[in-house]
Write a protein that holds these residues in place. Structure first.
Motif, PDB file in Angstrom:
ATOM      1  N   SER A   1      -8.177  -0.667   4.719  1.00  0.00           N
ATOM      2  CA  SER A   1      -7.921  -1.281   3.405  1.00  0.00           C
ATOM      3  C   SER A   1      -7.234  -0.290   2.472  1.00  0.00           C
ATOM      4  N   PHE A   2      -7.564   0.982   2.604  1.00  0.00           N
ATOM      5  CA  PHE A   2      -6.925   2.038   1.801  1.00  0.00           C
ATOM      6  C   PHE A   2      -5.433   2.099   2.147  1.00  0.00           C
ATOM      7  N   ASN A   3      -5.113   2.167   3.435  1.00  0.00           N
ATOM      8  CA  ASN A   3      -3.709   2.214   3.853  1.00  0.00           C
ATOM      9  C   ASN A   3      -2.947   0.977   3.374  1.00  0.00           C
ATOM     10  N   LYS A   4      -3.611  -0.172   3.429  1.00  0.00           N
ATOM     11  CA  LYS A   4      -2.976  -1.424   2.995  1.00  0.00           C
ATOM     12  C   LYS A   4      -2.735  -1.416   1.475  1.00  0.00           C
ATOM     13  N   ALA A   5      -3.742  -0.936   0.735  1.00  0.00           N
ATOM     14  CA  ALA A   5      -3.631  -0.903  -0.727  1.00  0.00           C
ATOM     15  C   ALA A   5      -2.522   0.057  -1.172  1.00  0.00           C
TER      16      ALA A   5
END
Ligand code: MN3
Length: 256
Positions: free
Chosen positions: A90-94
């Motif tokens: 989710s961090f990479n996506k955000a």
């Protein structure tokens, strides 16, 4: 008469079919239950794979069952392969919707404002767990050594008073969050806690500083084994702390 005979035959066939069916059902129900050994089968941290993105999965460094009895294998597996993996992905996506991809995680956290909660929560979740995994080691615990031991004595009076302060602070923390040992900007060691996935590198932290020891206070980190007894989990953490790693981090901070 023929009609009666065929009807009788018809019923006999139905009864035979039904009894076969019942037997099949019985057989299905009688499949032996898994043995205790089969139930305890757990995966390997090496099998966990993250999605694409600038930030990578940190190796766990030990097996899921390596910290037992302090932390059980089931908790470690869910925590690493589900919770942590989700924070990382989710961090990479955000990050996609930002201009921050080239920065270090510490630089991103220092910019983490409350107006982008998805980035803030997941960047924190990634960094905090990386530090947590490395804050523990099988057969850890004991006392810190060298410069770290001396600085703990200087700033807390003794290792025992540091321990008491850290435990009290963790026990008093309400709800989900983290307990930390940090070095503040004057070089002093301090104990603090943060809410949710926040950490002391973020702006607006009550006590700002560089974390060197992290304890996860979310229920998912202890509930399978300790249920509501969070105090026991906190006490138990001191038996598996990787003081060598904490010392390394402390020396890194001193160099800056
Ligand atoms: Mn966690």
């Amino acid at each position: 008469m023929n009609k009666i005979l065929s009807l009788t035959l018809y019923f006999i066939i139905i009864v035979i079919l039904q009894s076969c069916n019942n037997k099949k059902l019985t057989e299905v129900v009688e499949v032996p239950l898994p043995t205790a050994e089969e139930k305890l089968t757990i995966g390997s941290p090496e099998d966990v794979e993250a999605g694409d993105g600038p930030f990578k999965l940190q190796k766990l460094g030990y097996r899921y069952d390596a910290l037992t009895p302090n932390i059980d294998a089931g908790t470690m597996e869910i925590h690493y392969s589900k919770h942590y993996l989700t924070y990382l992905n989710s961090f990479n996506k955000a990050l996609d919707s930002t201009q921050l991809s080239d920065l270090t995680i510490e630089e991103i956290l220092a910019k983490a404002e409350t107006n982008h909660m998805e980035l803030r929560n997941n960047a924190g979740g990634y960094y905090n767990h990386n530090m947590y995994w490395e804050s523990m080691i099988p057969k850890g615990g004991g006392n810190p050594k060298d410069t770290l031991a001396a600085s703990i004595d200087r700033d807390f009076g003794s290792f025992e008073s540091f321990k008491a302060k850290f435990k009290t602070s963790a026990n008093l923390h309400f709800g989900s969050g983290w307990a930390w040992l940090i070095t503040d900007k004057t070089g002093k060691l301090q104990v603090t806690t943060t809410q949710n996935q926040d950490n002391p590198l973020m702006p607006k932290s009550i006590i700002k500083g560089t974390p060197i020891l992290a304890l996860d206070l979310w229920e998912h980190s202890y509930y399978l084994n300790y249920q509501n007894k969070r105090k026991k989990y906190i006490d138990s953490f001191f038996e598996i702390i990787n003081w060598k790693k904490v010392q390394e981090r402390y020396e890194e901070v001193l160099k800056k």
